[in-house]
Write an enzyme that holds these catalytic residues in place. Sequence first.
Site, PDB file in Angstrom:
ATOM      1  N   HIS A 281     -86.103 -50.239 -10.737  1.00  0.00           N
ATOM      2  CA  HIS A 281     -87.147 -50.689  -9.806  1.00  0.00           C
ATOM      3  C   HIS A 281     -86.568 -51.181  -8.491  1.00  0.00           C
ATOM      4  O   HIS A 281     -85.535 -51.834  -8.443  1.00  0.00           O
ATOM      5  CB  HIS A 281     -88.105 -51.692 -10.440  1.00  0.00           C
ATOM      6  CG  HIS A 281     -87.528 -53.026 -10.829  1.00  0.00           C
ATOM      7  ND1 HIS A 281     -87.403 -54.065  -9.940  1.00  0.00           N
ATOM      8  CD2 HIS A 281     -87.077 -53.491 -12.018  1.00  0.00           C
ATOM      9  CE1 HIS A 281     -86.909 -55.124 -10.572  1.00  0.00           C
ATOM     10  NE2 HIS A 281     -86.691 -54.802 -11.826  1.00  0.00           N
ATOM     11  N   ASP A 293     -80.954 -57.237 -10.333  1.00  0.00           N
ATOM     12  CA  ASP A 293     -82.328 -56.952 -10.747  1.00  0.00           C
ATOM     13  C   ASP A 293     -83.144 -56.553  -9.531  1.00  0.00           C
ATOM     14  O   ASP A 293     -83.751 -57.404  -8.895  1.00  0.00           O
ATOM     15  CB  ASP A 293     -82.923 -58.192 -11.435  1.00  0.00           C
ATOM     16  CG  ASP A 293     -84.273 -57.908 -12.068  1.00  0.00           C
ATOM     17  OD1 ASP A 293     -84.640 -56.723 -12.181  1.00  0.00           O
ATOM     18  OD2 ASP A 293     -84.960 -58.884 -12.442  1.00  0.00           O
ATOM     19  N   GLU A 326     -92.375 -53.744  -9.927  1.00  0.00           N
ATOM     20  CA  GLU A 326     -92.162 -54.003 -11.352  1.00  0.00           C
ATOM     21  C   GLU A 326     -92.331 -55.480 -11.653  1.00  0.00           C
ATOM     22  O   GLU A 326     -92.964 -55.869 -12.639  1.00  0.00           O
ATOM     23  CB  GLU A 326     -90.751 -53.545 -11.761  1.00  0.00           C
ATOM     24  CG  GLU A 326     -90.492 -53.582 -13.262  1.00  0.00           C
ATOM     25  CD  GLU A 326     -89.943 -54.896 -13.787  1.00  0.00           C
ATOM     26  OE1 GLU A 326     -89.856 -55.064 -15.009  1.00  0.00           O
ATOM     27  OE2 GLU A 326     -89.606 -55.784 -12.974  1.00  0.00           O
ATOM     28  N   GLU A 327     -91.747 -56.321 -10.792  1.00  0.00           N
ATOM     29  CA  GLU A 327     -91.676 -57.759 -11.109  1.00  0.00           C
ATOM     30  C   GLU A 327     -93.035 -58.418 -11.315  1.00  0.00           C
ATOM     31  O   GLU A 327     -93.200 -59.199 -12.253  1.00  0.00           O
ATOM     32  CB  GLU A 327     -90.869 -58.504 -10.041  1.00  0.00           C
ATOM     33  CG  GLU A 327     -89.396 -58.094  -9.975  1.00  0.00           C
ATOM     34  CD  GLU A 327     -88.590 -58.525 -11.209  1.00  0.00           C
ATOM     35  OE1 GLU A 327     -89.184 -59.034 -12.175  1.00  0.00           O
ATOM     36  OE2 GLU A 327     -87.365 -58.343 -11.178  1.00  0.00           O
ATOM     37  N   ASP A 352     -82.411 -51.392 -16.141  1.00  0.00           N
ATOM     38  CA  ASP A 352     -82.969 -52.624 -15.553  1.00  0.00           C
ATOM     39  C   ASP A 352     -82.448 -53.850 -16.300  1.00  0.00           C
ATOM     40  O   ASP A 352     -83.222 -54.686 -16.752  1.00  0.00           O
ATOM     41  CB  ASP A 352     -84.509 -52.574 -15.589  1.00  0.00           C
ATOM     42  CG  ASP A 352     -85.144 -53.755 -14.868  1.00  0.00           C
ATOM     43  OD1 ASP A 352     -84.439 -54.456 -14.104  1.00  0.00           O
ATOM     44  OD2 ASP A 352     -86.345 -53.994 -15.070  1.00  0.00           O
ATOM     45  N   HIS A 423     -83.392 -63.526 -11.691  1.00  0.00           N
ATOM     46  CA  HIS A 423     -84.539 -64.097 -10.953  1.00  0.00           C
ATOM     47  C   HIS A 423     -84.199 -65.383 -10.209  1.00  0.00           C
ATOM     48  O   HIS A 423     -85.078 -66.236 -10.036  1.00  0.00           O
ATOM     49  CB  HIS A 423     -85.732 -64.344 -11.891  1.00  0.00           C
ATOM     50  CG  HIS A 423     -86.346 -63.091 -12.423  1.00  0.00           C
ATOM     51  ND1 HIS A 423     -87.430 -63.083 -13.259  1.00  0.00           N
ATOM     52  CD2 HIS A 423     -86.030 -61.782 -12.237  1.00  0.00           C
ATOM     53  CE1 HIS A 423     -87.752 -61.843 -13.570  1.00  0.00           C
ATOM     54  NE2 HIS A 423     -86.911 -61.030 -12.961  1.00  0.00           N
TER      55      HIS A 423
END
Length: 465
Positions: A281, A293, A326-327, A352, A423
């Site tokens: 992503h 990520d 995606e997130e 991912d 994240h």
Amino acid sequence: MRIAPIALAGIAAIAVPAIAQRALPGAVKVDPAVAKARDAALKDDVAYDIVEGLTTEVGQRLAGTEAEARARAWAVVKLKALGFKNVHIETYTMPVWVRGEEKAEIVGPYPQKLTLAALGRSGATPPAGITAPVVYFPTFNDLLAAPDGSLTGKIAFISNQMKTTQDGSGYGEYGAARFVGPNIAAKKGAVAVIIRSIGTDHGRWPHTGGTNWTPGVTPIPAAALSVADAEQLERIFARTDKVSLHLTLTPRTLPDAESGTVVAKVPGTDPKAGTIVVGGHLDSWDLATGAIDDGAGVAITTAAAKRLLDGPRPRRTIRVVWFGAEEPGGFGGAAYAKAHAGETFAMAGESDFGADNIWRFNVNFPDSAKAIGDRIGVALAPLGITRGREVAGDGTDVGPLFKLGVSAVDLNQSGTRYFDWHHTAEDTLDKIDPEQLRQNVAAWTAVLWIVANAPEDWGKATPKD
Ligand code: ZN
Ligand code: ZN
């Protein structure tokens, strides 16, 4: 582990662990072309070039924002420059959530600031913030056990200590505190929620991520404390349960906006043989540049596909897909599967989970194509990758394709470092080890080469470009 003896005629019985028997490659040989492509990929620079470029020239890429749009434009230029065919963007609309101010301060008994970050889709406090008593739940289950209405007017603090696992399974287990904890606290009357970050570090960088609200529940302010600050708050609760907090969170949900997925093609020779979808992503959270990520994922899969693009034309067409959004909830993957539901795909797979070494693989092919798994096994063994016992089918972005019955290959990366930075503001390029990144490219190159050129046929195929 159960040890299963095997008896061979005329030879004394020897004991081989069941898992080793299962992994015996038998007479399967590695295709020299696969081995050559795999080994050449161990010197790959394309993946690092992509993730370095994306994180440097675009930076954070929050879904639905102009930053994600710039990332798409960057991707189109890059994929064209690499020589991919039919590079284009497929758009859809989605709700957009943006971060605001975020501050927390213990009012009593020990006044001090805490470091935290709002969760995706968090509600907001008034601009001046709120002050409320805090109720401490050492685990997610403690929150579940709290009586309805018991949190009225209070801030719930869900501590919930995530442990490191190689396969990342701890995320599913401990992540519940983030995925559904705020919703549960809201239903029990809480005015806000703070959770211990879903992370395995002990640093002061909070881990954001999306949270979910069921219909009828008004989103309340919800944020993750850094692990160090959550541990600090636990120590305070060890001294007293009379803790009050001043909390200011001012995120906003904007009108629906356009997002998109970038698609590029490696043309195959046999359009009836089905299409392979591989990717990662493009969007990231907004706290850092999203190197692990998921800049790494799009970089790894694109570099692997590039090796087929530059080699003899494969039997099957490969679509490299850089999914958007995606997130905040897999909008790009859902839109892609919806738009392409009428087509037949030979396989789908995504990367991912950072950039560390792949250690295990799983497949899910029909019986008529079962031998592909064995060919993948012997090709990946020299990279230190062994076959797992699960049925493949992981991934938020390709998950909707799997629901349509598409075959799957999962390549599992080591998760021992991933949740230290996932994240957070620490998800930056320096967390990527170029050697491990290359091992990933080599593994995906072998998988794509094997599946794209497999002589077996499974399913009918009428792919469109
Ligand atoms: Zn991701
Ligand atoms: Zn993520």
